[in-house]
Write a protein that holds these residues in place. Structure first.
Motif, PDB file in Angstrom:
ATOM      1  N   GLY A 187       0.796  -1.223   0.000  1.00  0.00           N
ATOM      2  CA  GLY A 187       0.000   0.000   0.000  1.00  0.00           C
ATOM      3  C   GLY A 187       0.827   1.271   0.000  1.00  0.00           C
ATOM      4  N   ILE A 188       2.043   1.201  -0.559  1.00  0.00           N
ATOM      5  CA  ILE A 188       2.918   2.379  -0.619  1.00  0.00           C
ATOM      6  C   ILE A 188       2.672   3.103  -1.938  1.00  0.00           C
ATOM      7  N   ALA A 189       2.294   4.360  -1.854  1.00  0.00           N
ATOM      8  CA  ALA A 189       1.997   5.147  -3.059  1.00  0.00           C
ATOM      9  C   ALA A 189       3.284   5.586  -3.750  1.00  0.00           C
ATOM     10  N   MET A 190       3.193   5.752  -5.070  1.00  0.00           N
ATOM     11  CA  MET A 190       4.328   6.194  -5.870  1.00  0.00           C
ATOM     12  C   MET A 190       4.003   7.552  -6.489  1.00  0.00           C
ATOM     13  N   GLN A 191       4.864   8.514  -6.251  1.00  0.00           N
ATOM     14  CA  GLN A 191       4.715   9.829  -6.870  1.00  0.00           C
ATOM     15  C   GLN A 191       5.431   9.818  -8.213  1.00  0.00           C
ATOM     16  N   VAL A 192       4.764  10.304  -9.258  1.00  0.00           N
ATOM     17  CA  VAL A 192       5.317  10.264 -10.608  1.00  0.00           C
ATOM     18  C   VAL A 192       5.409  11.685 -11.171  1.00  0.00           C
ATOM     19  N   THR A 193       6.595  12.042 -11.642  1.00  0.00           N
ATOM     20  CA  THR A 193       6.811  13.303 -12.346  1.00  0.00           C
ATOM     21  C   THR A 193       7.157  12.966 -13.789  1.00  0.00           C
ATOM     22  N   GLU A 276      20.448  -1.673 -32.577  1.00  0.00           N
ATOM     23  CA  GLU A 276      19.021  -1.721 -32.273  1.00  0.00           C
ATOM     24  C   GLU A 276      18.639  -0.540 -31.380  1.00  0.00           C
ATOM     25  N   ARG A 277      17.498   0.090 -31.705  1.00  0.00           N
ATOM     26  CA  ARG A 277      17.035   1.246 -30.930  1.00  0.00           C
ATOM     27  C   ARG A 277      15.830   0.864 -30.088  1.00  0.00           C
ATOM     28  N   LEU A 278      15.849   1.291 -28.827  1.00  0.00           N
ATOM     29  CA  LEU A 278      14.730   1.077 -27.916  1.00  0.00           C
ATOM     30  C   LEU A 278      14.352   2.414 -27.301  1.00  0.00           C
ATOM     31  N   GLN A 279      13.124   2.507 -26.800  1.00  0.00           N
ATOM     32  CA  GLN A 279      12.702   3.752 -26.172  1.00  0.00           C
ATOM     33  C   GLN A 279      12.005   3.489 -24.845  1.00  0.00           C
ATOM     34  N   PHE A 280      12.048   4.478 -23.959  1.00  0.00           N
ATOM     35  CA  PHE A 280      11.351   4.379 -22.681  1.00  0.00           C
ATOM     36  C   PHE A 280      11.035   5.795 -22.203  1.00  0.00           C
ATOM     37  N   PRO A 281       9.898   5.970 -21.508  1.00  0.00           N
ATOM     38  CA  PRO A 281       9.535   7.304 -21.025  1.00  0.00           C
ATOM     39  C   PRO A 281      10.482   7.767 -19.930  1.00  0.00           C
ATOM     40  N   LEU A 282      10.796   9.048 -19.931  1.00  0.00           N
ATOM     41  CA  LEU A 282      11.690   9.609 -18.933  1.00  0.00           C
ATOM     42  C   LEU A 282      10.851  10.282 -17.852  1.00  0.00           C
ATOM     43  N   GLN A 283      10.830   9.637 -16.696  1.00  0.00           N
ATOM     44  CA  GLN A 283      10.003  10.081 -15.583  1.00  0.00           C
ATOM     45  C   GLN A 283      10.761   9.890 -14.275  1.00  0.00           C
ATOM     46  N   LEU A 284      10.329  10.619 -13.271  1.00  0.00           N
ATOM     47  CA  LEU A 284      10.807  10.412 -11.911  1.00  0.00           C
ATOM     48  C   LEU A 284       9.719   9.677 -11.141  1.00  0.00           C
ATOM     49  N   HIS A 285      10.052   8.504 -10.618  1.00  0.00           N
ATOM     50  CA  HIS A 285       9.146   7.732  -9.764  1.00  0.00           C
ATOM     51  C   HIS A 285       9.764   7.682  -8.373  1.00  0.00           C
ATOM     52  N   LEU A 286       9.022   8.128  -7.376  1.00  0.00           N
ATOM     53  CA  LEU A 286       9.541   8.141  -6.014  1.00  0.00           C
ATOM     54  C   LEU A 286       8.457   7.677  -5.044  1.00  0.00           C
ATOM     55  N   ALA A 287       8.735   6.576  -4.345  1.00  0.00           N
ATOM     56  CA  ALA A 287       7.789   6.058  -3.359  1.00  0.00           C
ATOM     57  C   ALA A 287       7.680   7.035  -2.194  1.00  0.00           C
ATOM     58  N   GLU A 288       6.486   7.162  -1.636  1.00  0.00           N
ATOM     59  CA  GLU A 288       6.286   8.091  -0.520  1.00  0.00           C
ATOM     60  C   GLU A 288       7.073   7.662   0.715  1.00  0.00           C
ATOM     61  N   ARG A 289       7.395   6.394   0.801  1.00  0.00           N
ATOM     62  CA  ARG A 289       8.273   5.861   1.844  1.00  0.00           C
ATOM     63  C   ARG A 289       8.832   4.540   1.333  1.00  0.00           C
ATOM     64  N   ILE A 298      13.542  -1.349  -2.318  1.00  0.00           N
ATOM     65  CA  ILE A 298      14.829  -0.768  -2.700  1.00  0.00           C
ATOM     66  C   ILE A 298      14.938  -0.687  -4.216  1.00  0.00           C
ATOM     67  N   GLY A 299      15.961   0.042  -4.681  1.00  0.00           N
ATOM     68  CA  GLY A 299      16.191   0.153  -6.124  1.00  0.00           C
ATOM     69  C   GLY A 299      15.009   0.769  -6.838  1.00  0.00           C
ATOM     70  N   ASN A 300      14.718   0.281  -8.045  1.00  0.00           N
ATOM     71  CA  ASN A 300      13.647   0.853  -8.854  1.00  0.00           C
ATOM     72  C   ASN A 300      12.273   0.673  -8.243  1.00  0.00           C
ATOM     73  N   ALA A 301      12.121  -0.241  -7.306  1.00  0.00           N
ATOM     74  CA  ALA A 301      10.841  -0.366  -6.612  1.00  0.00           C
ATOM     75  C   ALA A 301      10.577   0.863  -5.755  1.00  0.00           C
ATOM     76  N   SER A 302      11.653   1.544  -5.349  1.00  0.00           N
ATOM     77  CA  SER A 302      11.533   2.725  -4.499  1.00  0.00           C
ATOM     78  C   SER A 302      11.714   4.023  -5.280  1.00  0.00           C
ATOM     79  N   HIS A 303      12.560   3.996  -6.307  1.00  0.00           N
ATOM     80  CA  HIS A 303      12.864   5.232  -7.034  1.00  0.00           C
ATOM     81  C   HIS A 303      13.380   4.907  -8.439  1.00  0.00           C
ATOM     82  N   THR A 304      12.884   5.628  -9.421  1.00  0.00           N
ATOM     83  CA  THR A 304      13.396   5.555 -10.786  1.00  0.00           C
ATOM     84  C   THR A 304      13.665   6.972 -11.234  1.00  0.00           C
ATOM     85  N   LEU A 305      14.892   7.252 -11.653  1.00  0.00           N
ATOM     86  CA  LEU A 305      15.311   8.612 -11.970  1.00  0.00           C
ATOM     87  C   LEU A 305      15.458   8.808 -13.472  1.00  0.00           C
TER      88      LEU A 305
END
Length: 408
Positions: A187-193, A276-289, A298-305
């Motif tokens: 139940g940990i929310a993720m903030q997305v920019t 080979e070319r790949l693409q992915f959206p550039l976003q900040l994902h940060l768990a509220e805790r 930990i890692g991308n489960a908690s934060h993606t920069l």
């Protein structure tokens, strides 16, 4: 595994950060039983990314005897050139000036995955459960209960039916990536920019070797990064506007290279080939805790920069180091005080690194005249002031955190 037996730690996800955490913990605490639940059935994940390892991360891998497995496939970053397209401001960082042999190393993520997997296989207190995934989480006062079931593939094959196997642990670690099931179950929310940018990644062939130079060039649509690879190649991350990504990706190789050369310029010489070319959206994902009762993410489960400045994976590495530091002296790995201390330690690092990357993205994606002037003055000032430049370099290399005691 006996359902009534209490496992010390269950790690959901055997990717880079999950495997590294297991390795650090297993070697420091032979008394802990560690179970890794990894959806990929055949060993480590074949990760197609190329990653930049900060100097502190490389030092950690050397300490644990992992680096020799990677050295032949790596390329040292000895110099970094940062510039802003259309303006004179630029900053240069040199390993020699910072008293290190390299500012970082560029390695295939798949090679690091394999090396970690092979070292884990030699540890008797680690159980790797490939082809399985966590499907439910329940928290109790003295343990977490995890339901583990075989993965069902896209064709519907697998043994995913039924209730799955019930496992109990003192601590559950969610290292299961950006779409973390563990995080959602807790139940940990993720903030997305959303930066409204898309990253196009590929391997570029060059007319001449980069000779240890890495480039970060800011453009109207976002940064373009070239990282050195062996054999006259470079790892490319090209940030483009979200509404232009599909069009850019669909270009022929010749047209793609022409447009890239125009945007990037000729600092790295001529660009002569593209993989080979790949693409992915550039976003900040940060768990509220990052902590919950008997659980931590930990890692991308908690934060993606945003990949600017190459800090994302190295922030996850410091999660692994900090968590292993806390658990090295914990009688109960899942105790509230232990997890609270971990979270208190990590919050400041998150604030600094995420603040830095967010500032760089917003500041260098803004092309109003006053901002153009300010950021070029900043680049010129950084280049001209050795003490400021050294502080910036040590932060991005992760060495400032080692000075604070995060060294294992």
């Amino acid at each position: 595994m006996d359902a009534d037996k209490l496992t010390s730690i269950i790690i959901a996800g055997g990717g880079l950060v999950g495997s590294l955490t297991a390795l650090l913990l297993a070697r420091r605490r032979s008394d802990l039983s560690i179970c890794i639940v990894e959806p990929n059935a055949d060993g480590p994940v074949d990760d197609k990314r190329t990653i930049a390892l900060a100097a502190a991360t490389v030092e950690l891998l050397q300490q644990h005897g992992i680096w020799p497995d990677l050295a032949a496939e790596s390329e040292a970053i000895k110099h970094i050139h940062v510039s802003d397209r259309g303006y004179l401001g630029a900053t240069r960082l040199h390993a020699e000036d910072e008293g290190v042999t390299a500012l970082g190393q560029v390695v295939p993520a798949a090679a690091l995955n394999r090396a970690l997997y092979q070292h884990l296989a030699d540890l008797p207190n680690v159980l790797w459960r490939g082809g399985t995934q966590v499907t439910a989480v329940a928290q109790h006062s003295d343990s977490a209960q995890v339901t583990v079931a075989p993965v069902v593939d896209a064709a519907g094959k697998g043994e995913g039916e039924g209730e799955g196997e019930q496992l109990r642990c003192q601590l559950l670690i969610g290292a299961d990536g950006q779409r973390s099931f563990v995080r959602q179950a807790l139940g940990i929310a993720m903030q997305v920019t959303d930066y409204q940018q898309v990253g196009i990644i590929a391997t570029v062939e060059l007319a001449e070797s980069l000779k240890g130079w890495a480039y970060e060039r800011f453009t109207e649509t976002g940064p373009v990064a070239l990282l050195p690879l062996p054999n006259r190649q470079a790892s490319l991350v090209w940030s483009v506007a979200a509404d232009e990504a599909d069009k850019t990706l669909a270009l022929s190789d010749a047209d793609f290279l022409r447009d890239l050369q125009e945007v990037f310029g000729y600092r790295a010489g001529r660009l002569v080939g593209i993989g080979e070319r790949l693409q992915f959206p550039l976003q900040l994902h940060l768990a509220e805790r990052s902590v919950a009762h008997r659980a931590v993410i930990i890692g991308n489960a908690s934060h993606t920069l945003h990949p600017i400045a190459g800090q994302g994976f190295n922030l996850g590495v410091r999660d692994a180091i900090s968590l292993s530091d806390q658990l090295a002296r914990a009688a109960d790995p899942g105790a509230y005080a232990t997890l609270a201390d971990y979270w208190q330690q990590r919050k400041e690092d998150y604030r600094q690194i995420i603040g830095l990357t967010d500032l760089l993205v917003r500041g260098f994606s803004n092309h109003h005249w006053p901002m153009n002037k300010l950021r070029n003055l900043a680049l010129l000032g950084l280049d001209a002031l050795p003490l400021v430049r050294n502080s910036f370099a040590r932060q991005t290399m992760g060495l400032s955190h080692l000075a604070k005691g995060e060294r294992r």
